[in-house]
Design an enzyme around this catalytic site. Structure first.
Site, PDB file in Angstrom:
ATOM      1  N   SER A 152      37.863  44.541  42.141  1.00  0.00           N
ATOM      2  CA  SER A 152      38.200  45.954  42.298  1.00  0.00           C
ATOM      3  C   SER A 152      37.232  46.791  41.470  1.00  0.00           C
ATOM      4  CB  SER A 152      39.638  46.182  41.802  1.00  0.00           C
ATOM      5  OG  SER A 152      39.938  47.550  41.658  1.00  0.00           O
ATOM      6  N   TYR A 165      47.382  46.322  36.863  1.00  0.00           N
ATOM      7  CA  TYR A 165      46.395  46.111  37.921  1.00  0.00           C
ATOM      8  C   TYR A 165      44.997  45.982  37.313  1.00  0.00           C
ATOM      9  CZ  TYR A 165      43.988  46.731  42.398  1.00  0.00           C
ATOM     10  OH  TYR A 165      43.201  46.548  43.517  1.00  0.00           O
TER      11      TYR A 165
END
Length: 260
Positions: A152, A165
């Site tokens: 990510s 996250y």
């Protein structure tokens, strides 16, 4: 480059005869990955949390490839073993693993709940480790394999309101490098795709926030968010012979977000 440069062929990117596991491959980015691998010639073994796989099944079979589905909870360590065993029972081999399944829970740091932390880490990091470990055992016996993790922008940055996250995606980058160091000698390549901002269900809350959406878009040099289609060629490359000398790489596909 020598005479070997003359051996290069576009056939390097064909996946005929290969078997790919894609976690969460029935929707969004995962569906895009699965269809791309099928178009390149691979048969698919797709893990899902629910049973909404009709559309994905149709898309893959339309390409003339086989597909099997496995419904289960990736946070259960036994499920990782079951996935690998069932894929071997179905196809007899595992050539590619795409660790795509993931989740995100948003809340200000000072209000972040322990259960949200645990839920995100369990699926985004722990499940990646245990399934990769199980698949790598098969790949090591075969002497070849490709593990493709989904990182990510928050493998590089801190973000806001998503501490679990961010931690999990930094962890995915670390696992990618650690696995590469040990498994490269066994003919296995482990790399990660780091998508920028992609139009999926996970990012719907941000896109619905007009101010935040405009703020993000303004920073992307490409001037738009990605679609799952923007990631398809990269997953095929990392799954193919074309990436045989790449290992431990975290590849941004972000429209230039990181360099802005």
């Amino acid at each position: 480059m020598g005479n070997n440069s003359q051996q290069f062929s576009l056939d390097y990117f064909k996946l005929d005869g290969k078997v790919a596991i894609v976690t969460g491959g029935n929707t969004g980015i995962g569906q895009g990955f699965a269809v791309a691998l099928a178009k390149a010639g691979a048969d698919l073994f797709i893990t899902t949390h629910g049973n909404n796989w009709g559309e994905t099944k149709e898309l893959i079979e339309k390409e003339g490839r086989r597909v099997a589905f496995f419904q289960g909870d990736l946070t259960d360590k036994q499920v990782s073993k079951d996935i690998v065993a069932k894929c071997i029972e179905t196809y007899g081999r595992i050539d590619i693993l795409v660790n795509n399944a993931g989740t995100i829970r948003r809340s200000p740091l000072l209000e972040y709940k322990e259960e949200d932390w645990d839920a995100v880490m369990d699926i985004n990091l722990n499940a990646v480790y245990f399934l990769s470990q199980e698949a790598a055992k098969i790949m090591a016996e075969q002497g070849s394999g490709k593990i493709i993790n989904v990182a990510s922008m928050l493998s590089f940055q801190g973000g806001k309101f998503v501490p679990s996250y961010t931690a999990s995606k930094h962890g995915v980058a670390g696992l990618t490098k650690a696995f590469a160091n040990e498994l490269a000698i066994k003919g296995i390549q482990i790399n990660a795709i780091a998508p920028g901002y992609v139009e999926t269900k996970n990012t719907a809350p941000i896109r619905e926030d007009e101010v935040r959406h405009a703020e993000i878009t303004a920073r992307i040099p490409a001037g738009r968010w990605a679609t799952p289609e923007d990631l398809q060629s990269v997953v095929v490359f990392l799954a193919s012979r074309g990436s045989d000398y790449m290992n431990g790489a975290i590849i941004p596909v972000d429209g230039g977000w990181l360099v802005r």
